[in-house]
Motif scaffolding. Structure first.
Motif, short mmCIF file in Angstrom:
data_model
loop_
_atom_site.label_atom_id
_atom_site.label_comp_id
_atom_site.label_asym_id
_atom_site.label_seq_id
_atom_site.Cartn_x
_atom_site.Cartn_y
_atom_site.Cartn_z
N VAL A 1 0.85 -1.19 0.00
CA VAL A 1 0.00 0.00 0.00
C VAL A 1 0.88 1.24 0.00
N ILE A 2 1.92 1.23 0.81
CA ILE A 2 2.86 2.37 0.85
C ILE A 2 3.49 2.55 -0.53
N PRO B 1 -5.25 11.54 2.20
CA PRO B 1 -5.45 10.33 1.38
C PRO B 1 -4.30 9.32 1.49
N TRP B 2 -3.11 9.82 1.76
CA TRP B 2 -1.96 8.92 1.88
C TRP B 2 -2.05 8.03 3.13
N ASP C 1 2.33 1.65 -3.47
CA ASP C 1 1.34 2.15 -4.43
C ASP C 1 1.06 3.63 -4.20
N ARG C 2 0.86 4.01 -2.95
CA ARG C 2 0.46 5.40 -2.67
C ARG C 2 1.57 6.40 -2.96
N PHE C 3 2.82 5.98 -2.77
CA PHE C 3 3.91 6.94 -2.91
C PHE C 3 4.76 6.70 -4.16
N THR D 1 8.67 7.31 4.79
CA THR D 1 8.19 5.92 4.73
C THR D 1 9.21 4.95 5.29
N ARG E 1 -4.95 7.01 4.69
CA ARG E 1 -6.24 6.37 4.88
C ARG E 1 -6.07 4.94 5.39
#
Lengths: 85, 439
Positions: free
Chosen positions: B202-203, B272-273, B205-207, B234, B275
């Motif tokens: 998830v990290i 959003p990062w 994908d988001r960043f 991160t 969530r």
């Protein structure tokens, strides 16, 4: 803070002299302490606890009157234990 | 001074097993000196909190290929600077894959892991490590020379030829030695941060990261006008979010530090990062941000100071570094102490090689060159007016107001300056000052 480990020692490593606090106009420790350990009392003094202290030193640094807050490290091995600091 | 130490004494005592202390002990042990590190926590790093990135090239000569064994979370390949108001954000995002391969640039770590690893290097070289022990004071001889430390262990006085205080930002030993003032709110900031758990994928994908790659964002304008800034970085499966604020500004504002983190987490550019992330740990630590001009004397008879204890954190806006300075200073302190012991002169004059070494490398050169930076970065215009000016300007440049034609950039700048009460004179003066500070 349920998310941080504290090994609470028997000796309080923070000591507040409420007699000094009664003449303090700012009581900056109350809002600035990131662990929210200081609370004003109805008679103008300061109630504190040391058990969930991050040992950062903010309280004595922002303290208006030298000598109101006596701050030392907890005894060896006691106090906060950061795993993800 | 050249007397033989008794069996229960050491060539050197290092107080604090953080980066400065372990580096000092490593240097002393490698020079063949007996050295003990006294650490008050149950393990190295247990009292430490930092704000983002460790730059470890300072270890290149000391631990070859350190990157193959260091307990890294992620290698930082993205370094962003975000200027923000409550509803706006302007980001400069630097990405390079070069930072993701040897010799690397910066990494994120957990201090419990990193500090323990560095202490292990010192122990492997021959240093002793004593944890769960507080150095409660200095032992001095009749001339005032430091000859050891008191500890909170029964019968716990320890003797040594040199004591190196690496006991952190609150350094009670440097205070006892008269090198630091008892309290100095004006030259310290408070850092608070939350460690938020998210799955690694998830990290990534988001960043926009590949496995093993990391991101570090430094922010300005997110602290309700209290001088300071925010950060987000991160780890493998956590995102760390926090703020760093001036102690005097925080105290005067009456704002609680947790409120500032809550603000930041709710910011539309940040929320959003995060969530679905759960708080894993919350921590706080002071940072010495006074820079070169607030540093104490670095040596006294039998005594050296290094790392945060000596105010060596570089808080220069563009660059926010500390662990590397602590390691660099610790290595120099250990080497200077070893040389002074070999020469039989551990007075302040005999230990002067420490400061000389720091003046010859990045530790004092960077600090001296950027001595004006802390004040500039934390100034009210930089913190409030320019932040608003930059955000408005960027918003208006990219707002298409047809059928009106595009306004000129100079016109937008002047209009923004008027709205935020920025005088052109100050803008020019601060521009020159910034150029001078960062030249």
């Amino acid at each position: 803070m349920a998310t941080v480990e504290f090994r609470v020692g028997a000796r309080a490593h923070i000591v507040v002299d409420s007699d000094v606090c009664r003449s303090c106009t700012t009581k900056a420790c109350v809002s600035a302490c990131p662990a929210n350990l200081f609370a004003p009392t109805s008679d103008g003094g300061i109630l504190f606890n040391y058990e969930q202290c991050f040992e950062c030193g903010t309280c004595y640094m922002v303290c208006n009157s030298e000598g109101a807050i006596e701050w030392t490290y907890p005894d060896g091995g006691q106090g906060v234990v950061f795993r993800h600091g | 001074m050249a007397d033989t130490p008794s069996p229960d004494s050491f060539d050197a005592i290092v107080v604090g097993a953080g980066p400065a202390g372990s580096a000092a002990a490593l240097a002393l042990a490698r020079a063949g000196r007996s050295v003990v590190i006294i650490e008050r926590g149950p393990f190295p790093g247990s009292k430490n909190v930092y704000g983002g990135v460790v730059y470890a090239r300072v270890l290149d000569d000391v631990i070859p290929n350190w990157w193959e064994q260091v307990p890294v979370q992620r290698w930082v390949v993205r370094r962003s600077t975000m200027v923000m108001t409550g509803s706006q954000a302007v980001t400069v995002d630097v990405r390079t894959q070069a930072w993701g391969r040897p010799p690397y640039n910066g990494m994120t770590v957990y201090r419990a892991d990193f500090d323990s690893w560095l202490a292990d290097q010192a122990v492997a070289a021959g240093a002793s490590l004593v944890t769960s022990t507080v150095a409660t004071g200095l032992v001095r001889d009749g001339t005032g020379r430091v000859t050891g430390v008191r500890t909170d262990r029964p019968g716990g006085d320890l003797a040594s030829r040199v004591v190196i205080a690496c006991d952190g930002v609150n350094s009670f030993l440097a205070k006892e030695a008269g090198l630091l003032p008892k309290a100095d709110a004006a030259h310290h900031t408070l850092g608070v941060k939350e460690v938020l758990a998210l799955p690694a994928e998830v990290i990534e994908d988001r960043f926009g990261l590949a496995p093993g790659e990391g991101l570090d964002i430094e922010m300005i304008g997110c602290t309700r006008g209290i001088p300071g800034g925010g950060f987000l970085y991160t780890n493998r499966d956590t995102v760390n979010v926090g703020v760093v604020v001036s102690l005097t500004g925080l105290a005067a504002s009456g704002v609680r530090p947790e409120e500032l983190i809550a603000d930041l987490k709710e910011h539309p550019a940040v929320a959003p990062w995060l969530r679905g992330a759960a708080v894993k740990e919350y921590g706080a630590h002071l940072i010495p941000e006074g820079g070169y001009d607030a540093m104490p004397a670095l040596a006294a008879d039998g005594f050296l100071v290094a790392g945060d204890a000596a105010g060596m954190t570089l808080a220069a806006g563009l660059w926010l570094e500390g662990v590397n300075f602590a390691i660099g200073a610790g290595l120099a302190a250990g080497r200077a102490a070893a040389a002074a012991i070999a020469q039989g002169d551990v007075t302040a004059a005999g230990l002067a090689g420490y400061r000389k070494a720091l003046e010859a490398n990045f530790v004092l050169q960077d600090h001296k060159r950027l001595r004006g930076a802390p004040q500039l970065v934390l100034s009210d215009r930089m913190q409030r007016q320019y932040v608003q000016l930059i955000c408005d300007l960027a918003e208006q440049v990219f707002t298409v107001t047809n059928p009106e034609p595009k306004p000129g950039l100079v016109k937008l700048l002047l209009r923004g300056a008027r709205r935020h009460k920025v005088r052109v004179r100050d803008l020019v003066r601060d521009g020159i000052e910034t150029a001078k500070v960062f030249r």
